[in-house]
Scaffold this active site. Structure first.
Site, PDB file in Angstrom:
ATOM      1  N   SER A   1       0.826  -1.220   0.234  1.00 13.94           N
ATOM      2  CA  SER A   1      -0.116   0.097  -0.049  1.00 13.94           C
ATOM      3  C   SER A   1       0.932   1.160   0.145  1.00 13.94           C
ATOM      4  O   SER A   1       1.878   1.227   0.418  1.00 13.94           O
ATOM      5  CB  SER A   1      -0.976   0.087   1.102  1.00 13.94           C
ATOM      6  OG  SER A   1      -1.358   1.205   1.423  1.00 13.94           O
TER       7      SER A   1
ATOM      8  N   TYR B   1      -1.235  -0.563  10.546  1.00 12.39           N
ATOM      9  CA  TYR B   1      -1.344  -1.007   9.125  1.00 12.39           C
ATOM     10  C   TYR B   1      -0.427  -0.480   8.231  1.00 12.39           C
ATOM     11  O   TYR B   1       0.410  -1.415   7.310  1.00 12.39           O
ATOM     12  CB  TYR B   1      -2.869  -0.279   8.664  1.00 12.39           C
ATOM     13  CG  TYR B   1      -2.981  -0.537   7.141  1.00 12.39           C
ATOM     14  CD1 TYR B   1      -3.380  -1.848   6.821  1.00 12.39           C
ATOM     15  CD2 TYR B   1      -3.347   0.354   6.185  1.00 12.39           C
ATOM     16  CE1 TYR B   1      -3.538  -2.556   5.481  1.00 12.39           C
ATOM     17  CE2 TYR B   1      -3.637   0.116   5.086  1.00 12.39           C
ATOM     18  CZ  TYR B   1      -3.678  -1.195   4.462  1.00 12.39           C
ATOM     19  OH  TYR B   1      -3.758  -1.564   3.144  1.00 12.39           O
TER      20      TYR B   1
HETATM   21  P1  NAP Z   1     -11.332  -6.152   0.484  1.00 13.10           P
HETATM   22  O1  NAP Z   1     -12.483  -6.005  -0.670  1.00 13.10           O
HETATM   23  O2  NAP Z   1     -11.957  -6.110   2.016  1.00 13.10           O
HETATM   24  O3  NAP Z   1     -10.806  -7.532   0.273  1.00 13.10           O
HETATM   25  C1  NAP Z   1      -9.974  -8.255   1.301  1.00 13.10           C
HETATM   26  C2  NAP Z   1     -10.016  -9.873   0.967  1.00 13.10           C
HETATM   27  O4  NAP Z   1      -9.176 -10.271   1.992  1.00 13.10           O
HETATM   28  C3  NAP Z   1     -11.429 -10.187   0.919  1.00 13.10           C
HETATM   29  O5  NAP Z   1     -11.427 -11.161  -0.122  1.00 13.10           O
HETATM   30  C4  NAP Z   1     -11.301 -11.071   2.240  1.00 13.10           C
HETATM   31  O6  NAP Z   1     -12.208 -12.176   2.052  1.00 13.10           O
HETATM   32  C5  NAP Z   1     -10.025 -11.610   2.389  1.00 13.10           C
HETATM   33  N1  NAP Z   1      -9.649 -11.826   3.845  1.00 13.10           N
HETATM   34  C6  NAP Z   1      -9.759 -10.808   4.783  1.00 13.10           C
HETATM   35  N2  NAP Z   1      -9.429 -11.547   6.007  1.00 13.10           N
HETATM   36  C7  NAP Z   1      -8.958 -12.784   5.558  1.00 13.10           C
HETATM   37  C8  NAP Z   1      -8.676 -13.645   6.394  1.00 13.10           C
HETATM   38  N3  NAP Z   1      -8.229 -13.694   7.837  1.00 13.10           N
HETATM   39  N4  NAP Z   1      -8.145 -14.891   5.544  1.00 13.10           N
HETATM   40  C9  NAP Z   1      -8.280 -15.001   4.388  1.00 13.10           C
HETATM   41  N5  NAP Z   1      -8.876 -13.984   3.604  1.00 13.10           N
HETATM   42  C10 NAP Z   1      -9.030 -12.952   4.142  1.00 13.10           C
HETATM   43  O7  NAP Z   1     -10.328  -5.296   0.454  1.00 13.10           O
HETATM   44  P2  NAP Z   1      -9.137  -4.708  -0.841  1.00 13.10           P
HETATM   45  O8  NAP Z   1      -9.203  -3.472  -0.965  1.00 13.10           O
HETATM   46  O9  NAP Z   1      -9.527  -5.541  -1.986  1.00 13.10           O
HETATM   47  O10 NAP Z   1      -7.972  -5.374  -0.087  1.00 13.10           O
HETATM   48  C11 NAP Z   1      -6.913  -5.968  -0.715  1.00 13.10           C
HETATM   49  C12 NAP Z   1      -5.681  -5.822  -0.335  1.00 13.10           C
HETATM   50  O11 NAP Z   1      -5.397  -4.537  -0.800  1.00 13.10           O
HETATM   51  C13 NAP Z   1      -5.596  -5.487   1.171  1.00 13.10           C
HETATM   52  O12 NAP Z   1      -4.050  -6.280   1.415  1.00 13.10           O
HETATM   53  C14 NAP Z   1      -5.160  -4.186   1.243  1.00 13.10           C
HETATM   54  O13 NAP Z   1      -4.458  -3.926   2.564  1.00 13.10           O
HETATM   55  C15 NAP Z   1      -4.593  -3.641   0.197  1.00 13.10           C
HETATM   56  N6  NAP Z   1      -5.081  -2.298  -0.203  1.00 13.10           N
HETATM   57  C16 NAP Z   1      -6.042  -1.737  -0.224  1.00 13.10           C
HETATM   58  C17 NAP Z   1      -6.386  -0.389  -0.538  1.00 13.10           C
HETATM   59  C18 NAP Z   1      -7.791   0.207  -0.740  1.00 13.10           C
HETATM   60  O14 NAP Z   1      -7.929   1.378  -0.401  1.00 13.10           O
HETATM   61  N7  NAP Z   1      -8.867  -0.665  -0.799  1.00 13.10           N
HETATM   62  C19 NAP Z   1      -5.186   0.263  -0.719  1.00 13.10           C
HETATM   63  C20 NAP Z   1      -4.054  -0.286  -0.505  1.00 13.10           C
HETATM   64  C21 NAP Z   1      -4.073  -1.480  -0.392  1.00 13.10           C
HETATM   65  P3  NAP Z   1     -13.171 -12.963   3.342  1.00 13.10           P
HETATM   66  O15 NAP Z   1     -13.677 -11.753   4.065  1.00 13.10           O
HETATM   67  O16 NAP Z   1     -14.016 -13.791   2.376  1.00 13.10           O
HETATM   68  O17 NAP Z   1     -12.068 -13.710   3.899  1.00 13.10           O
END
Ligand code: NAP
Length: 268
Positions: A142, A155
């Site tokens: 990130s 985070y």
């Molecule tokens: P998201 O839609 O909340 O996706 C998170 C994913 O991780 C979901 O598929 C969730 O599925 C899974 N997950 C969460 N806890 C888990 C666990 N304990 N075991 C297995 N799977 C788990 O958010 P996203 O934005 O796509 O996030 C994906 C990545 O991008 C993360 O690493 C986040 O830190 C990073 N990121 C996001 C942003 C942003 O602004 N969105 C910015 C920078 C980086 P389940 O709930 O089904 O387990």
């Protein structure tokens, strides 16, 4: 007609958001998929749609990567399935509140998923990739990995780990045929924000990218050979200058005497 397979991509956190878009794009590039997350129904929905639309083989494995036994099952898949050619370490969660408003137990849970699970999965995948002389690891970090003051500090710290670990792997694995990329998304329109404690509607729209654009840019960056991709950064020269400044420090980061500004005189 179905394209020939590029092998199998194992994607964590593929039930929603960025991971589900990686699943879509990699299936369309010709990868078979193993999709991992906790919510089996959502994983199966993604798998059915992608299987129907692309003809690729899409398997789902429900696992809580914060749980040692579940994580061990996925590590075993990575160690033993020689068809796996790509690992997308994407599962993660964040927080927007500061230390005084967050519980240390929740922070530890975050470190377990964002740091420990990613590390263990990488350790499970790399020996096979190295033995086969090929493989791709995409680590979703990130921008807060380089600007930890912006959101919750744990985070930011967890994502700084992902970046540092990835930079180190790029050096360690340089001659193995393994590609390792760190992706540093800025704010991306997913469920992340609601789960982190700030509804997406409260984030200024001019800093929020769609998950589709974020992933497409990151995959384009991978093809360009970028080791670190920041999808919105207009001038890649700014990142190169940042890296050059870091490397310029290197010769002076470890010397046998303190710097003169500490006025310690000659050491005894
Ligand atoms: P998201 O839609 O909340 O996706 C998170 C994913 O991780 C979901 O598929 C969730 O599925 C899974 N997950 C969460 N806890 C888990 C666990 N304990 N075991 C297995 N799977 C788990 O958010 P996203 O934005 O796509 O996030 C994906 C990545 O991008 C993360 O690493 C986040 O830190 C990073 N990121 C996001 C942003 C942003 O602004 N969105 C910015 C920078 C980086 P389940 O709930 O089904 O387990």
């Amino acid at each position: 007609m179905t394209q020939s397979s590029k092998g199998t991509a194992l994607i964590t956190g593929a039930s929603s958001g960025i991971g589900a878009i990686y699943a879509d794009r990699l299936a369309r590039q010709g990868y078979d998929l193993i999709l991992v997350a906790r919510n089996k129904a959502r994983l199966d929905e993604v798998a059915k749609r992608l299987g129907d639309e692309t003809g690729r083989a899409v398997e789902t494995v429900a696992a809580d990567l914060g749980n040692k036994a579940d994580l061990a099952r996925i590590e075993e898949v990575l160690r033993t399935d020689a068809s796996i050619t790509a690992l997308v370490n994407n599962a993660g969660f964040g927080a927007t509140a500061p230390l005084l408003d967050t519980s240390v137990d929740k922070m530890e849970e975050m470190i377990t998923l964002n740091v420990s699970a990613l590390t263990r999965l990488t350790y499970a995948a790399v020996p096979g990739f190295a033995a086969r002389g090929t493989g791709t690891i995409i680590n979703i970090a990130s921008i807060v990995g380089i600007v930890p003051e912006v959101l919750n500090g744990v985070y930011g710290g967890s994502k700084a780990f992902v970046l540092a670990f990835t930079l180190s792997l790029q050096k360690e694995l340089a001659d193995t045929g393994i590609r390792v990329q760190a992706v540093l998304p800025g704010a991306t329109a997913t469920e992340f924000w609601g789960n982190a404690g700030t509804p997406l509607e409260h984030v200024p729209s001019e800093i929020v990218m769609s998950a589709e654009n974020m992933v497409d840019a990151a995959l384009a960056g991978l093809e360009l050979g970028e080791k670190v991709t920041i999808p919105s950064l207009p001038d890649v020269g700014d990142w190169e200058a940042y890296e050059a400044a870091r490397h310029k420090l290197m010769p002076n980061l470890s010397l046998n005497k303190p710097a003169s500004r500490y006025r310690l005189g000659a050491s005894t």
